[in-house]
Each structure stands twice: as C-alpha cells, then as structure tokens.
Scaffold this active site. Structure first.
Site, PDB file in Angstrom:
ATOM      1  N   ASN A   1     -17.277  20.305 -30.496  1.00  0.00           N
ATOM      2  CA  ASN A   1     -17.463  19.569 -31.749  1.00  0.00           C
ATOM      3  C   ASN A   1     -17.268  20.482 -32.955  1.00  0.00           C
ATOM      4  O   ASN A   1     -17.840  21.579 -32.997  1.00  0.00           O
ATOM      5  CB  ASN A   1     -18.901  19.034 -31.830  1.00  0.00           C
ATOM      6  CG  ASN A   1     -19.165  17.914 -30.860  1.00  0.00           C
ATOM      7  OD1 ASN A   1     -18.376  17.657 -29.955  1.00  0.00           O
ATOM      8  ND2 ASN A   1     -20.280  17.240 -31.037  1.00  0.00           N
ATOM      9  N   VAL A   2     -16.510  20.006 -33.922  1.00  0.00           N
ATOM     10  CA  VAL A   2     -16.278  20.812 -35.139  1.00  0.00           C
ATOM     11  C   VAL A   2     -16.461  19.930 -36.366  1.00  0.00           C
ATOM     12  O   VAL A   2     -15.832  18.876 -36.484  1.00  0.00           O
ATOM     13  CB  VAL A   2     -14.835  21.381 -35.159  1.00  0.00           C
ATOM     14  CG1 VAL A   2     -14.636  22.288 -36.370  1.00  0.00           C
ATOM     15  CG2 VAL A   2     -14.509  22.133 -33.881  1.00  0.00           C
TER      16      VAL A   2
ATOM     17  N   ASP B   1     -21.565  10.463 -33.184  1.00  0.00           N
ATOM     18  CA  ASP B   1     -22.121  11.805 -33.031  1.00  0.00           C
ATOM     19  C   ASP B   1     -23.595  11.797 -33.472  1.00  0.00           C
ATOM     20  O   ASP B   1     -23.915  11.337 -34.573  1.00  0.00           O
ATOM     21  CB  ASP B   1     -21.275  12.719 -33.945  1.00  0.00           C
ATOM     22  CG  ASP B   1     -21.581  14.182 -33.833  1.00  0.00           C
ATOM     23  OD1 ASP B   1     -21.910  14.638 -32.735  1.00  0.00           O
ATOM     24  OD2 ASP B   1     -21.461  14.883 -34.871  1.00  0.00           O
TER      25      ASP B   1
ATOM     26  N   SER C   1     -18.040  25.297 -35.327  1.00  0.00           N
ATOM     27  CA  SER C   1     -17.655  26.078 -36.514  1.00  0.00           C
ATOM     28  C   SER C   1     -18.289  27.463 -36.469  1.00  0.00           C
ATOM     29  O   SER C   1     -19.478  27.594 -36.191  1.00  0.00           O
ATOM     30  CB  SER C   1     -18.138  25.384 -37.798  1.00  0.00           C
ATOM     31  OG  SER C   1     -17.505  24.146 -37.947  1.00  0.00           O
TER      32      SER C   1
END
Ligand code: 13P
Length: 285
Positions: A231-232, A77, A212
C-alpha cells in the site's frame, strides 16, 4: 483478486495498492499502469471514499477498465466499522479491508468474520483483515519508535486467519504509515515477516501497509518472503501537493484547472511508476 495474489506469490512480485481521492490522482495511477502494463489496486480510505463518492469512483474505474483492458481493482482501505465496509460492498467495491486492529482480539475476529460472511454472500473476492499495531498516519511526521509488542504475533495471525476466513492480512512488521520528517523510515522486521509467512502465507495474501519511505531493499526482501500487496499513499500525497504548489507559484495568474494540473498528474504518475517497477508487477500471461 485472489487469483492475482496467487500469481504474485508464485512469481515473487507484489501488486501496488495506491490511494486516490480525486480525478487527478486516479488519472496519474491509470497512466502509469497503462504505460507499464501492470495490474493495480486503487484504494480509498474512509475519508477518501467520502470525498470522491463510493459510487462515483466505481463508475470512474469501470470506465478506465474498459478503456485499458487491465486488471484494475477498487479497494476500501482501513474501513473502521461494519457499516462503512457494508457501504463499500453495496457500492460495488471489488475488495474491502476491515481494520479492527484497535479492538481486542476476540472483537476483531467477530466483526471481521461478520464482514467475511457478508462479502462471500455478495461475491466479493478479497476481504483483508488486520492484526498488530501499525503506528503513524499517511503524512510527514516526527519519528516514532516501533516496539516489539506492536508487531503481529505469528501464532495469533494463524488463529485470526483460521477463525475469520480472511483472504488477506495486513500486519505490523516494523512498517509505519507515513514518512518521518528528519530520519529514514524504520527497517522492517523481516524475520518476523518470515515467521508469519511460514504460518499463514498459504492461507492468506500478505499485505504490507506503509509503503512510503520504507527502505527499498526491505521491500524487495519482503516480496521475496511472500508480500503480495504493498500500500502506498503518503509519497503520492507529497508528490501531488509539492507539484501543485510549484504550478501555482510558477504561474500565479493561471486560473484554468486543466492547465494547472498536468504537472501534478505527471509528478504523481512518476512515483507510481517507480513503485510498480520496485514491486515488479507487470501483467503476466
Ligand atoms: P503510506 O501512507 O505510508 O504509504 O501507507 C499507505 C497505507 O498503508 C494505506 O493503507
């Protein structure tokens, strides 16, 4: 990897990409996908991969894959340089993200293309590129204002995808990394996402960073509009640290890690399960 994005797009769901940097976080994610029978992407940022070790997380994921028989992918990432991405490819990552969004357009294209070429040579199925200015960091922070000029330009997105040959694209569409301290995270610019989706949705998987704190209705609509990966990170970090503090406060004399950590794993697992349900990503035949 590409296949799962294709399937996700056709069936209007998204794959969760959850960040991890230690065994407890990994355990929590795996327990959640095992329970809900969902494919998953485990992401490590530069810092996270340095902490856990790229080869070490590869080995751990291999053992979990064997045990669960589920599609579990290891993803780098926000690799910020060619060298960092190359290291991940060499360590056996399934998928890599080069984040050249701070570079000017031509330089971003040039390095991203170089990575796509290397990845193809090594048989990597997914290279994610990034375009647009994504504000914030994966932490709790003061509110920041999102400006129109931060957002990914749909025409530039098409040019970027065509020139680099990326398999997936991270964009700025009103999303931010992290959660605001005393305000709701901003709404997504769904019209902008719709325009990008029309132009590049058939050429690259669309990725939503900053999962988030984003309003749930917006996430659902974004998936409808073609987002295939969300994506979290921050919400998992918060669940982890809050549960760890509580565990230590409630049991001040406890010194055995495997007795301190179960409530931490449980707390992170709960968040992952909620996200997977929101993204609707259970395994399809
Ligand atoms: P959050 O920390 O906001 O969940 O974002 C994570 C992310 O986008 C990782 O790339």
């Amino acid at each position: 990897m590409l296949e799962i994005f294709q399937k996700a797009k056709e069936n209007k769901y998204a794959i969760g990409a959850f960040n991890a940097s230690n065994l407890e976080q990994l355990k929590a994610i795996i327990q959640a996908v095992k329970k809900l029978q969902s494919p998953v992407i485990i992401s490590t940022s530069q810092g996270e991969s340095k902490f856990i070790g790229k080869k070490q997380i590869r080995a751990l994921i291999d053992s979990y894959k064997e045990e669960t028989n589920l599609p579990i992918f290891l993803h780098l990432d926000h690799g910020k340089s060619f060298e960092v991405v190359q290291e991940a490819i060499e360590a056996g990552y399934d998928s890599v993200h080069f984040d050249g969004s701070e570079l000017d357009f031509e330089e971003n294209v040039e390095i991203t293309k170089k990575i796509v070429d290397l990845a193809k040579e090594k048989g990597i199925k997914n290279v994610e590129g990034e375009l647009g200015y994504l504000r914030g960091k994966s932490a709790v922070q003061e509110a920041v204002e999102i400006k129109e000029e931060d957002l990914t330009d749909p025409k530039k997105a098409l040019e970027f995808v065509e020139k680099t040959g990326v398999d997936s694209l991270a964009m700025a569409i009103g999303n931010i990394h992290g959660v605001f301290k005393s305000a709701q995270n901003p709404n997504l610019f769904l019209d902008r996402l719709g325009e990008i989706s029309k132009m590049v949705g058939d050429k690259a998987g669309l990725v939503l960073h900053g999962g988030s704190g984003t309003p749930e209705e917006d996430i659902k609509k974004a998936i409808e509009l073609g987002i295939v990966k969300v994506n979290v990170n921050t919400e998992l970090r918060l669940a982890y640290t809050e549960a760890l503090k509580k565990s230590l406060q409630d049991n001040p004399d406890q010194t055995t890690p495997y007795k301190i950590m179960p409530i931490v794993v449980e707390a992170v697992q709960k968040v992952v399960e909620e996200k997977i349900k929101l993204f609707m990503s259970k395994v399809r035949p």
